[in-house]
Design a protein around this motif. Structure first.
Motif, PDB file in Angstrom:
ATOM      1  N   PRO A  55      10.934  -5.692  -5.580  1.00 48.08           N
ATOM      2  CA  PRO A  55       9.711  -4.946  -5.257  1.00 48.08           C
ATOM      3  C   PRO A  55       9.620  -4.566  -3.781  1.00 48.08           C
ATOM      4  CG  PRO A  55       9.207  -6.924  -6.523  1.00 48.08           C
ATOM      5  CD  PRO A  55      10.644  -7.005  -6.129  1.00 48.08           C
ATOM      6  N   SER A  56       9.257  -3.317  -3.527  1.00 47.95           N
ATOM      7  CA  SER A  56       9.038  -2.825  -2.171  1.00 47.95           C
ATOM      8  C   SER A  56       7.542  -2.633  -1.962  1.00 47.95           C
ATOM      9  CB  SER A  56       9.726  -1.476  -1.971  1.00 47.95           C
ATOM     10  OG  SER A  56      11.113  -1.611  -2.111  1.00 47.95           O
ATOM     11  N   VAL A  57       7.099  -2.842  -0.742  1.00 47.54           N
ATOM     12  CA  VAL A  57       5.710  -2.607  -0.383  1.00 47.54           C
ATOM     13  C   VAL A  57       5.641  -1.201   0.213  1.00 47.54           C
ATOM     14  CG1 VAL A  57       3.773  -3.383   1.019  1.00 47.54           C
ATOM     15  CG2 VAL A  57       5.320  -5.059   0.011  1.00 47.54           C
ATOM     16  N   LEU A  58       4.947  -0.288  -0.483  1.00 47.09           N
ATOM     17  CA  LEU A  58       4.909   1.112  -0.086  1.00 47.09           C
ATOM     18  C   LEU A  58       3.526   1.490   0.438  1.00 47.09           C
ATOM     19  CD1 LEU A  58       6.724   2.451  -3.263  1.00 47.09           C
ATOM     20  CD2 LEU A  58       7.742   1.994  -1.020  1.00 47.09           C
ATOM     21  N   PRO A  59       3.471   2.238   1.557  1.00 42.53           N
ATOM     22  CA  PRO A  59       2.174   2.621   2.112  1.00 42.53           C
ATOM     23  C   PRO A  59       1.510   3.722   1.287  1.00 42.53           C
ATOM     24  CG  PRO A  59       3.925   3.622   3.384  1.00 42.53           C
ATOM     25  CD  PRO A  59       4.587   2.728   2.366  1.00 42.53           C
ATOM     26  N   LEU A  60       0.177   3.679   1.220  1.00 44.86           N
ATOM     27  CA  LEU A  60      -0.598   4.696   0.524  1.00 44.86           C
ATOM     28  C   LEU A  60      -1.305   5.593   1.525  1.00 44.86           C
ATOM     29  CD1 LEU A  60      -2.236   2.550  -2.308  1.00 44.86           C
ATOM     30  CD2 LEU A  60      -0.151   3.929  -2.413  1.00 44.86           C
ATOM     31  N   ASP A  61      -1.376   6.871   1.207  1.00 43.15           N
ATOM     32  CA  ASP A  61      -2.114   7.826   2.029  1.00 43.15           C
ATOM     33  C   ASP A  61      -3.600   7.489   1.948  1.00 43.15           C
ATOM     34  OD1 ASP A  61      -3.773  10.457   2.171  1.00 43.15           O
ATOM     35  OD2 ASP A  61      -1.862  10.928   3.158  1.00 43.15           O
ATOM     36  N   PRO A  62      -4.281   7.335   3.089  1.00 41.61           N
ATOM     37  CA  PRO A  62      -5.694   6.957   3.037  1.00 41.61           C
ATOM     38  C   PRO A  62      -6.585   7.993   2.368  1.00 41.61           C
ATOM     39  CG  PRO A  62      -4.948   7.243   5.318  1.00 41.61           C
ATOM     40  CD  PRO A  62      -3.776   7.445   4.431  1.00 41.61           C
ATOM     41  N   GLY A  63      -6.181   9.264   2.385  1.00 40.26           N
ATOM     42  CA  GLY A  63      -6.998  10.312   1.782  1.00 40.26           C
ATOM     43  C   GLY A  63      -6.791  10.474   0.289  1.00 40.26           C
ATOM     44  N   THR A  64      -5.525  10.415  -0.154  1.00 38.78           N
ATOM     45  CA  THR A  64      -5.210  10.678  -1.559  1.00 38.78           C
ATOM     46  C   THR A  64      -4.975   9.409  -2.367  1.00 38.78           C
ATOM     47  OG1 THR A  64      -2.828  10.818  -1.187  1.00 38.78           O
ATOM     48  CG2 THR A  64      -4.108  12.861  -0.924  1.00 38.78           C
ATOM     49  N   GLY A  65      -4.633   8.306  -1.715  1.00 34.19           N
ATOM     50  CA  GLY A  65      -4.300   7.077  -2.427  1.00 34.19           C
ATOM     51  C   GLY A  65      -2.919   7.113  -3.048  1.00 34.19           C
ATOM     52  N   ARG A  66      -2.129   8.140  -2.709  1.00 33.56           N
ATOM     53  CA  ARG A  66      -0.762   8.251  -3.243  1.00 33.56           C
ATOM     54  C   ARG A  66       0.240   7.669  -2.254  1.00 33.56           C
ATOM     55  NH1 ARG A  66      -1.637  14.390  -5.112  1.00 33.56           N
ATOM     56  NH2 ARG A  66      -2.837  13.936  -6.989  1.00 33.56           N
ATOM     57  N   VAL A  67       1.392   7.250  -2.799  1.00 37.35           N
ATOM     58  CA  VAL A  67       2.461   6.705  -1.958  1.00 37.35           C
ATOM     59  C   VAL A  67       2.935   7.777  -0.987  1.00 37.35           C
ATOM     60  CG1 VAL A  67       4.844   5.859  -1.986  1.00 37.35           C
ATOM     61  CG2 VAL A  67       3.211   5.028  -3.679  1.00 37.35           C
ATOM     62  N   ILE A  68       3.159   7.369   0.256  1.00 37.23           N
ATOM     63  CA  ILE A  68       3.711   8.252   1.279  1.00 37.23           C
ATOM     64  C   ILE A  68       5.217   8.039   1.269  1.00 37.23           C
ATOM     65  CG2 ILE A  68       3.705   8.889   3.705  1.00 37.23           C
ATOM     66  CD1 ILE A  68       0.984   7.431   3.925  1.00 37.23           C
ATOM     67  N   PRO A  69       5.995   8.973   0.672  1.00 39.00           N
ATOM     68  CA  PRO A  69       7.437   8.755   0.553  1.00 39.00           C
ATOM     69  C   PRO A  69       8.122   8.706   1.921  1.00 39.00           C
ATOM     70  CG  PRO A  69       6.785  10.856  -0.447  1.00 39.00           C
ATOM     71  CD  PRO A  69       5.561  10.225   0.120  1.00 39.00           C
ATOM     72  N   GLY A  70       9.055   7.762   2.046  1.00 35.84           N
ATOM     73  CA  GLY A  70       9.861   7.670   3.256  1.00 35.84           C
ATOM     74  C   GLY A  70       9.100   7.227   4.495  1.00 35.84           C
ATOM     75  N   LYS A  71       7.898   6.725   4.344  1.00 31.15           N
ATOM     76  CA  LYS A  71       7.095   6.319   5.502  1.00 31.15           C
ATOM     77  C   LYS A  71       6.829   4.822   5.460  1.00 31.15           C
ATOM     78  CE  LYS A  71       6.268  10.436   7.173  1.00 31.15           C
ATOM     79  NZ  LYS A  71       6.629  10.879   8.479  1.00 31.15           N
ATOM     80  N   THR A  72       6.446   4.289   6.599  1.00 31.47           N
ATOM     81  CA  THR A  72       6.020   2.905   6.690  1.00 31.47           C
ATOM     82  C   THR A  72       4.816   2.848   7.606  1.00 31.47           C
ATOM     83  OG1 THR A  72       6.651   0.669   7.268  1.00 31.47           O
ATOM     84  CG2 THR A  72       7.633   2.412   8.578  1.00 31.47           C
TER      85      THR A  72
END
Length: 125
Positions: A55-72
């Motif tokens: 399992p990886s911990v993936l950041p979520l966009d604060p506006g959309t709640g979607r995963v931000i690909p390739g970001k930390t």
């Protein structure tokens, strides 16, 4: 006189799965009672799938709640006057898992982790 170490940046957050078993078929959904955490503190939102082999911990966009690909969102810099909230959402549709969250951090150029300080794992399933 003992030296007081000031917190340094949190450089990562990892999921350590301790035990997996078959999904019990009946689950429990836990939702926070209110949307605010920490009285106006910055909240960094992440998600992870406990069903993944690693399992990886993936950041979520604060506006959309979607995963931000390739970001930390790391590093997070903390201090006694600059505290943030980290909220991790877990998905475990296919397993009942016992797990820990293991933050890594750096103080004075030395990297460490906190897992040894929290021996009670969490349970999802």
């Amino acid at each position: 006189m003992a030296e007081i170490l000031r917190p340094g940046p949190v450089t990562g957050l990892h999921v350590v799965v301790r035990h997996r078993s078959a999904n019990p078929g009946v689950g429990l959904l836990v939702l926070p009672l209110c949307p605010g955490y920490g009285g106006g503190l910055t909240t960094y939102r992440f998600e992870t799938s406990l069903d993944a082999a690693a399992p990886s911990v993936l950041p979520l966009d604060p506006g959309t709640g979607r995963v931000i690909p390739g970001k930390t969102r790391f590093p997070l810099t903390l201090s006694p006057t600059d505290v943030d909230v980290v909220l991790v959402t877990f998905d475990d549709a296919h397993c009942a898992c016992t797990f820990d969250l293991d933050p890594t951090w750096t103080i004075r150029g030395k990297t460490g982790h906190t897992l040894a300080l929290a021996p009670m794992p969490s349970l999802a399933g």
